[in-house]
Design a protein around this motif. Structure first.
Motif, PDB file in Angstrom:
ATOM      1  N   GLY A  61       0.978  -1.327  -0.196  1.00 32.36           N
ATOM      2  CA  GLY A  61       0.060  -0.065   0.129  1.00 32.36           C
ATOM      3  C   GLY A  61       0.946   1.401  -0.139  1.00 32.36           C
ATOM      4  O   GLY A  61       1.867   1.287   0.711  1.00 32.36           O
ATOM      5  N   ARG A  62       0.534   2.029  -0.899  1.00 37.51           N
ATOM      6  CA  ARG A  62       1.260   3.402  -0.925  1.00 37.51           C
ATOM      7  C   ARG A  62      -0.079   4.604  -1.025  1.00 37.51           C
ATOM      8  O   ARG A  62      -0.509   4.938  -1.993  1.00 37.51           O
ATOM      9  N   LYS A  63      -0.400   4.860   0.340  1.00 40.65           N
ATOM     10  CA  LYS A  63      -1.663   5.577   0.479  1.00 40.65           C
ATOM     11  C   LYS A  63      -1.165   7.090   0.601  1.00 40.65           C
ATOM     12  O   LYS A  63      -0.570   7.648   1.638  1.00 40.65           O
ATOM     13  N   VAL A  64      -1.803   7.890  -0.311  1.00 45.03           N
ATOM     14  CA  VAL A  64      -1.516   9.311  -0.288  1.00 45.03           C
ATOM     15  C   VAL A  64      -2.947  10.100  -0.059  1.00 45.03           C
ATOM     16  O   VAL A  64      -3.986   9.488  -0.678  1.00 45.03           O
ATOM     17  N   ASP A  65      -2.904  11.059   0.126  1.00 51.01           N
ATOM     18  CA  ASP A  65      -4.230  12.135   0.341  1.00 51.01           C
ATOM     19  C   ASP A  65      -4.028  13.105  -0.886  1.00 51.01           C
ATOM     20  O   ASP A  65      -3.267  13.922  -0.868  1.00 51.01           O
ATOM     21  N   GLU A  66      -4.853  12.777  -1.742  1.00 50.44           N
ATOM     22  CA  GLU A  66      -4.897  13.449  -3.158  1.00 50.44           C
ATOM     23  C   GLU A  66      -5.200  14.648  -2.864  1.00 50.44           C
ATOM     24  O   GLU A  66      -4.684  15.766  -3.728  1.00 50.44           O
ATOM     25  N   LEU A  67      -6.194  15.002  -2.184  1.00 55.25           N
ATOM     26  CA  LEU A  67      -6.630  16.432  -1.823  1.00 55.25           C
ATOM     27  C   LEU A  67      -5.541  17.145  -1.260  1.00 55.25           C
ATOM     28  O   LEU A  67      -5.306  18.466  -1.552  1.00 55.25           O
ATOM     29  N   LEU A  68      -4.720  16.779  -0.259  1.00 51.68           N
ATOM     30  CA  LEU A  68      -3.816  17.343   0.325  1.00 51.68           C
ATOM     31  C   LEU A  68      -2.930  17.550  -0.496  1.00 51.68           C
ATOM     32  O   LEU A  68      -2.062  18.787  -0.510  1.00 51.68           O
ATOM     33  N   ILE A  69      -2.298  16.582  -1.498  1.00 47.97           N
ATOM     34  CA  ILE A  69      -1.458  17.142  -2.382  1.00 47.97           C
ATOM     35  C   ILE A  69      -1.745  18.012  -3.236  1.00 47.97           C
ATOM     36  O   ILE A  69      -1.130  19.008  -3.376  1.00 47.97           O
ATOM     37  N   ARG A  70      -3.108  18.250  -3.670  1.00 44.52           N
ATOM     38  CA  ARG A  70      -3.583  19.266  -4.784  1.00 44.52           C
ATOM     39  C   ARG A  70      -3.477  20.631  -3.972  1.00 44.52           C
ATOM     40  O   ARG A  70      -3.049  21.605  -4.553  1.00 44.52           O
ATOM     41  N   ASP A  71      -3.844  20.697  -2.676  1.00 46.09           N
ATOM     42  CA  ASP A  71      -3.655  21.816  -2.147  1.00 46.09           C
ATOM     43  C   ASP A  71      -2.380  22.261  -1.753  1.00 46.09           C
ATOM     44  O   ASP A  71      -2.010  23.477  -1.888  1.00 46.09           O
ATOM     45  N   ALA A  72      -1.377  21.379  -1.386  1.00 48.35           N
ATOM     46  CA  ALA A  72      -0.126  21.859  -1.074  1.00 48.35           C
ATOM     47  C   ALA A  72       0.555  22.404  -2.271  1.00 48.35           C
ATOM     48  O   ALA A  72       1.328  23.297  -2.370  1.00 48.35           O
ATOM     49  N   ARG A  73       0.302  21.518  -3.632  1.00 47.11           N
ATOM     50  CA  ARG A  73       0.772  22.352  -4.884  1.00 47.11           C
ATOM     51  C   ARG A  73       0.379  23.495  -5.145  1.00 47.11           C
ATOM     52  O   ARG A  73       0.778  24.316  -5.650  1.00 47.11           O
ATOM     53  N   TYR A  74      -0.909  23.678  -4.912  1.00 43.21           N
ATOM     54  CA  TYR A  74      -1.580  24.929  -5.079  1.00 43.21           C
ATOM     55  C   TYR A  74      -1.078  26.112  -4.512  1.00 43.21           C
ATOM     56  O   TYR A  74      -0.542  27.230  -4.889  1.00 43.21           O
ATOM     57  N   GLU A  75      -0.830  26.007  -3.013  1.00 45.68           N
ATOM     58  CA  GLU A  75      -0.201  26.922  -2.321  1.00 45.68           C
ATOM     59  C   GLU A  75       1.221  27.179  -2.378  1.00 45.68           C
ATOM     60  O   GLU A  75       1.683  28.202  -2.449  1.00 45.68           O
ATOM     61  N   THR A  76       1.968  26.237  -2.855  1.00 48.11           N
ATOM     62  CA  THR A  76       3.279  26.389  -3.187  1.00 48.11           C
ATOM     63  C   THR A  76       3.432  27.249  -4.721  1.00 48.11           C
ATOM     64  O   THR A  76       4.219  27.899  -4.611  1.00 48.11           O
ATOM     65  N   SER A  77       2.405  27.056  -5.581  1.00 44.99           N
ATOM     66  CA  SER A  77       2.681  27.918  -6.758  1.00 44.99           C
ATOM     67  C   SER A  77       2.372  29.005  -6.764  1.00 44.99           C
ATOM     68  O   SER A  77       2.858  30.154  -7.304  1.00 44.99           O
TER      69      SER A  77
END
Length: 473
Positions: A61-77
């Motif tokens: 299992g490689r379980k990630v939170d796609e919503l958290l990744i999306r938000d993190a990338r958005y704020e970083t950009s």
């Protein structure tokens, strides 16, 4: 449960704990690897004919939170966009200076007014006349330097924009290659976790340059789009493809215009489209520097330069001729071309008698000096963005320098706020998906105990079988 079932269950436990130990060691080894996502074994109980038969490994299992990744990338950009703008504005503001700085245009203009005031008290003093010429020259040079600085910032932003475009294209090509590798490996039942980690790191890199959205298909391949829905990459790219490109005066995405970066107004039909504008990322910061921030600064400088030329020309006894300041020939803005009238070089008496005067005025005649001083107190009209519509030359210069410093501090304040948000989400992402060494060590103790227990079961079962064999013997 028979002895055979006990042995089978214990052996499955040993095999599972061995895999768990191997995976846990992989997690610990990558605890400090950027972008590594923690792995876990997905386990299930083995049931044969209604009877328990141990445990089996279903998958890794490689379980990630796609919503958290999306938000993190958005704020970083959003942060990187403001970082790019703030850096450019700081470079320009450093040259322009603060209103009270010796090198600032507003201070140089004030010194010119003071030089004329001293000349008014000593109209026949050669040193006072030369001081006016020297200060006028310094003021013109200050405007030239500020205009050059703005153009240099634009040139640097263009270079950095090209670097960002190249970075995005290279990363997307690698993402496309990984898409194919991941799909093929997972189709064979293999673990593509490390490949997915590499792909996510690349997508993080892309999101710093330009805001993106991603969609992962059932086959594990990812589609990359801009935040406004334009496709950057659909699963893979052909060799030589450049999703982003600088073509002439345009920034393009797959041949479609994103931004006009050429000199002057865009050609007919190239007006910006709000639905396709870049929204975040360093590329947005560079585009705004090139198309908005520095053109605004140059326009403010040019209007001050034009005000100086026109103001001192109007102060002449014959306004039809050139005044103290002139514009050199060329296509650059007024601030880049302003200079002191060559007529005063070697004939500084003209700053007392008039630039176009045929001969010096009578000693003590302050008429023309009064006209020149009037150029400083007269109200001039301006149309530059964020500047007063009517103001004296000194008030306009001070407002211009203050405004540029305000743009810089505003961009830096927003950048710092965006950084806090980006760091917070990135920390949450690492805490959720990354490796916690303390947690992994706790799991290691459980694995050790489980392995020992399974081994103990096998030993007991072995002794039981030995006893049965002795009885039968």
């Amino acid at each position: 449960m028979t002895v055979q079932l006990a042995l089978s269950a214990a052996l499955s436990g040993l095999r599972t704990t061995q895999q768990q130990a191997a995976l846990l060691s992989h997690n610990l080894a990558n605890a400090t690897t950027a972008g590594y996502v923690r792995r876990d074994l997905n386990l299930s109980a083995v049931v044969n004919a209604g009877q328990g038969g141990g445990v089996r490994v279903d998958s890794i299992g490689r379980k990630v939170d796609e919503l958290l990744i999306r938000d993190a990338r958005y704020e970083t950009s959003r942060y990187t966009a403001q970082e790019a703008r703030a850096s450019a504005l700081a470079d320009y503001a450093l040259v322009l200076g603060q209103p009270q700085d010796e090198k600032s245009v507003s201070t140089q203009l004030s010194k010119l007014q003071q030089a004329f005031s001293r000349l008014h008290d000593m109209p026949n003093d050669d040193a006072a006349q030369n001081a006016v010429v020297a200060q006028a020259t310094a003021l013109a040079a200050g405007l030239n330097t500020a205009a050059d600085a703005a153009q240099a910032v634009i040139g640097d932003a263009r270079d950095r924009l090209q670097t960002s475009v190249d970075t995005v294209n290279a990363a997307l090509h690698r993402v496309g290659d990984l898409n194919g590798s991941i799909a093929a490996l997972e189709a064979r039942g293999g673990d593509a976790g490390d490949l997915r980690d590499e792909r996510d790191r690349l997508l993080d890199q892309v999101s710093q340059e330009i805001g993106i959205r991603t969609y992962t298909g059932d086959d594990g391949q990812v589609v990359v789009m801009t935040r406004n829905g334009q496709t950057l990459m659909d699963r893979s790219l052909e060799p030589g493809d450049t999703p982003l490109a600088l073509v002439g005066g345009e920034l393009q995405i797959n041949g479609q215009r994103l931004a006009w970066l050429g000199d002057g107004a865009p050609p007919s039909g190239t007006a910006p489209n709000p639905d396709t504008e870049i929204q975040t990322g360093r590329i947005m910061g560079y585009v705004q520097t090139i198309t908005r921030d520095m053109p605004r600064a140059l326009d403010q400088l040019d209007q001050l330069a034009e005000g100086l030329v026109q103001g001192f020309q109007a102060a002449e006894a014959d306004p039809a001729g050139a005044g103290l300041f002139v514009l050199a020939a060329g296509t650059d803005g007024a601030a880049a071309r302003i200079a002191v009238n060559p007529a005063v070089q070697g004939e500084s008496w003209r700053v007392r008698s008039g630039i176009q005067a045929a001969a010096p005025l009578e000693p003590g005649d302050q008429t023309q000096i009064d006209r020149f001083l009037g150029a400083f107190t007269a109200s001039h009209g301006f149309t530059a963005t964020d500047m007063p519509a009517n103001a004296t030359l000194g008030a306009y210069a001070t407002a211009m320098v203050s405004a540029q410093q305000g743009y810089r501090t505003g961009a830096e304040t927003e950048m710092n706020a965006r950084k806090i948000g980006a760091d917070t989400l990135e920390t949450a992402r690492v805490n959720r998906d990354g490796v916690n060494i303390d947690d992994e060590m706790q799991k290691l103790l459980l694995i050790e105990q489980s392995y020992g227990a399974s081994a103990q079961v096998i030993q007991v079962a072995g002794r039981m079988i030995d006893i049965l064999l002795q009885i039968k013997g």
